[in-house]
Every structure is written in structure tokens, then in C-alpha cells.
Design a protein around this motif. Structure first.
Motif, PDB file in Angstrom:
ATOM      1  N   UNK A   1       0.830  -1.201   0.000  1.00 44.88           N
ATOM      2  CA  UNK A   1       0.000   0.000   0.000  1.00 44.88           C
ATOM      3  C   UNK A   1       0.867   1.253   0.000  1.00 44.88           C
ATOM      4  N   UNK A   2       0.395   2.273  -0.692  1.00 44.44           N
ATOM      5  CA  UNK A   2       1.102   3.541  -0.761  1.00 44.44           C
ATOM      6  C   UNK A   2       0.628   4.521   0.304  1.00 44.44           C
ATOM      7  N   UNK A   3      -0.525   4.281   0.877  1.00 51.21           N
ATOM      8  CA  UNK A   3      -1.098   5.169   1.882  1.00 51.21           C
ATOM      9  C   UNK A   3      -1.297   4.370   3.164  1.00 51.21           C
ATOM     10  N   UNK A   4      -1.027   4.948   4.339  1.00 56.03           N
ATOM     11  CA  UNK A   4      -1.091   4.183   5.583  1.00 56.03           C
ATOM     12  C   UNK A   4      -2.501   3.887   6.107  1.00 56.03           C
ATOM     13  N   UNK A   5      -3.540   4.208   5.351  1.00 54.15           N
ATOM     14  CA  UNK A   5      -4.886   3.853   5.765  1.00 54.15           C
ATOM     15  C   UNK A   5      -5.441   2.796   4.825  1.00 54.15           C
ATOM     16  N   UNK A   6      -5.797   1.648   5.402  1.00 48.98           N
ATOM     17  CA  UNK A   6      -6.399   0.562   4.647  1.00 48.98           C
ATOM     18  C   UNK A   6      -7.903   0.651   4.835  1.00 48.98           C
ATOM     19  N   UNK A   7      -8.633   0.621   3.740  1.00 47.76           N
ATOM     20  CA  UNK A   7     -10.094   0.682   3.791  1.00 47.76           C
ATOM     21  C   UNK A   7     -10.661  -0.666   3.365  1.00 47.76           C
ATOM     22  N   UNK A   8     -11.748  -1.050   3.994  1.00 47.15           N
ATOM     23  CA  UNK A   8     -12.439  -2.259   3.578  1.00 47.15           C
ATOM     24  C   UNK A   8     -13.924  -2.015   3.677  1.00 47.15           C
ATOM     25  N   UNK A   9     -14.651  -2.619   2.759  1.00 44.25           N
ATOM     26  CA  UNK A   9     -16.101  -2.433   2.770  1.00 44.25           C
ATOM     27  C   UNK A   9     -16.694  -2.551   1.402  1.00 44.25           C
ATOM     28  N   UNK A  10     -17.701  -1.761   1.165  1.00 44.40           N
ATOM     29  CA  UNK A  10     -18.486  -1.785  -0.058  1.00 44.40           C
ATOM     30  C   UNK A  10     -17.659  -1.359  -1.271  1.00 44.40           C
ATOM     31  N   UNK A  11     -18.154  -1.696  -2.445  1.00 40.99           N
ATOM     32  CA  UNK A  11     -17.504  -1.266  -3.686  1.00 40.99           C
ATOM     33  C   UNK A  11     -17.801   0.198  -4.001  1.00 40.99           C
ATOM     34  N   UNK A  12     -18.655   0.825  -3.207  1.00 41.15           N
ATOM     35  CA  UNK A  12     -18.965   2.244  -3.389  1.00 41.15           C
ATOM     36  C   UNK A  12     -17.797   3.102  -2.916  1.00 41.15           C
ATOM     37  N   UNK A  13     -17.851   4.389  -3.207  1.00 42.20           N
ATOM     38  CA  UNK A  13     -16.804   5.325  -2.793  1.00 42.20           C
ATOM     39  C   UNK A  13     -16.730   5.423  -1.280  1.00 42.20           C
ATOM     40  N   UNK A  14     -15.526   5.625  -0.765  1.00 41.85           N
ATOM     41  CA  UNK A  14     -15.314   5.820   0.664  1.00 41.85           C
ATOM     42  C   UNK A  14     -15.685   7.264   1.006  1.00 41.85           C
ATOM     43  N   UNK A  15     -16.502   7.478   2.023  1.00 41.86           N
ATOM     44  CA  UNK A  15     -16.840   8.860   2.398  1.00 41.86           C
ATOM     45  C   UNK A  15     -15.589   9.645   2.806  1.00 41.86           C
ATOM     46  N   UNK A  16     -15.471  10.860   2.329  1.00 38.66           N
ATOM     47  CA  UNK A  16     -14.300  11.687   2.634  1.00 38.66           C
ATOM     48  C   UNK A  16     -14.277  12.133   4.092  1.00 38.66           C
ATOM     49  N   UNK A  17     -15.383  12.006   4.796  1.00 39.66           N
ATOM     50  CA  UNK A  17     -15.456  12.409   6.198  1.00 39.66           C
ATOM     51  C   UNK A  17     -14.951  11.323   7.149  1.00 39.66           C
ATOM     52  N   UNK A  18     -14.683  10.136   6.653  1.00 38.76           N
ATOM     53  CA  UNK A  18     -14.227   9.036   7.503  1.00 38.76           C
ATOM     54  C   UNK A  18     -12.770   9.268   7.887  1.00 38.76           C
ATOM     55  N   UNK A  19     -12.499   9.407   9.200  1.00 36.77           N
ATOM     56  CA  UNK A  19     -11.145   9.695   9.686  1.00 36.77           C
ATOM     57  C   UNK A  19     -10.896   8.945  10.986  1.00 36.77           C
ATOM     58  N   UNK A  20      -9.634   8.541  11.204  1.00 30.72           N
ATOM     59  CA  UNK A  20      -9.282   7.793  12.410  1.00 30.72           C
ATOM     60  C   UNK A  20      -9.289   8.649  13.671  1.00 30.72           C
ATOM     61  N   UNK A  21      -8.784   9.853  13.599  1.00 31.31           N
ATOM     62  CA  UNK A  21      -8.713  10.749  14.762  1.00 31.31           C
ATOM     63  C   UNK A  21      -8.076  10.069  15.973  1.00 31.31           C
TER      64      UNK A  21
END
Length: 135
Positions: free
Chosen positions: A10-30
Motif C-alpha cells: 500500500x502507498x497510503x497508511x490507511x487501509x479501507x475495507x467495505x463496499x464497492x462504493x466510494x469511501x466517504x471523505x469524512x471518515x477519519x481515524x482521529x
């Protein structure tokens, strides 16, 4: 039962998993080990250093999930995700590294558990356990 396994660079340190739809831009680890919305979960992983080992299981079988040569993993998410087309996508949040499962069954909400080898830092191993039944 394990249904898939993939090593992702991976090139980015956040791994996303879920639906084939777009990832919401508001989703953040904080600062949390994982963050989720209705369709996705994100976790922090090692980026550009090692391959991230991802295993996907159907149903919750603790023998398979914790078996093998891995250290015990820590659950960072246990909830429901909406898989709108019955498939699960795993990849970095920028979409450069991506794996899509074959059809898991009918579309709908499924219970999903995400376990990692380093819940407070940079995971190198991620296990995903998906319920066979929709909710």
C-alpha cells in the motif's frame, strides 16, 4: 473458513475495507485504531515498507482466525457494514492497491469483525471475518 488471502503493498497508511462504493471523505481515524461508517472501515497499516497480509474469512471460526504462524490479533471493529452488491473491497484509501472478493452472497448488511496485529500503531496483518447471513 478462509475464503481469500492477499498481500498488499500500500502507498497510503490507511487501509479501507467495505463496499464497492466510494469511501466517504469524512471518515477519519482521529487517533482511534479504527473508524467506520455504514459502508466502510479504515485501519492504520504499514505503508511502503512491507506487504500487508490480509486474510478474509466467511463466518466466525476462531480456530481459523487465530491459527497458523501469526501472533494473536486484536479486534478493532465489530459491527455491521452494508455491502451493496455482495462484494468486499480491501485496499489503500487512495485506490492504488485494491482487492475485490468474488460474490459473497446477496447484497445487504453483514456483521464484520476486523482484527489487526498492531491496534495502536501500524498493522502488518489484518483479518476480516464476514458473516454469511445478511441482517
Amino acid at each position: 473458513m478462509q475464503i481469500a488471502g492477499v498481500d498488499l503493498y500500500v502507498n497510503h497508511p490507511l487501509l479501507a475495507l467495505g463496499s464497492t462504493e466510494w469511501i466517504p471523505t469524512t471518515l477519519a481515524l482521529d487517533g482511534a485504531p479504527a473508524a467506520a461508517c455504514e459502508t466502510h472501515v479504515i485501519v492504520r497499516v504499514q505503508a511502503q515498507v512491507v506487504l500487508v497480509k490480509v486474510r478474509i474469512f466467511k463466518d466466525d471460526d476462531p480456530v481459523d482466525v487465530h491459527g497458523g504462524d501469526r501472533e494473536p490479533l486484536t479486534a478493532v471493529f465489530d459491527g455491521h457494514l452494508l455491502l451493496s452488491d455482495g462484494r468486499l473491497v480491501v485496499g489503500d484509501v487512495v485506490g492504488e492497491s485494491r482487492f475485490t472478493t468474488s460474490l459473497l452472497g446477496k447484497p445487504g448488511r453483514r456483521r464484520v469483525r476486523v482484527l489487526v496485529d498492531d491496534s495502536q500503531g501500524w498493522a502488518r496483518a489484518v483479518d476480516i471475518v464476514i458473516s454469511a447471513e445478511t441482517v
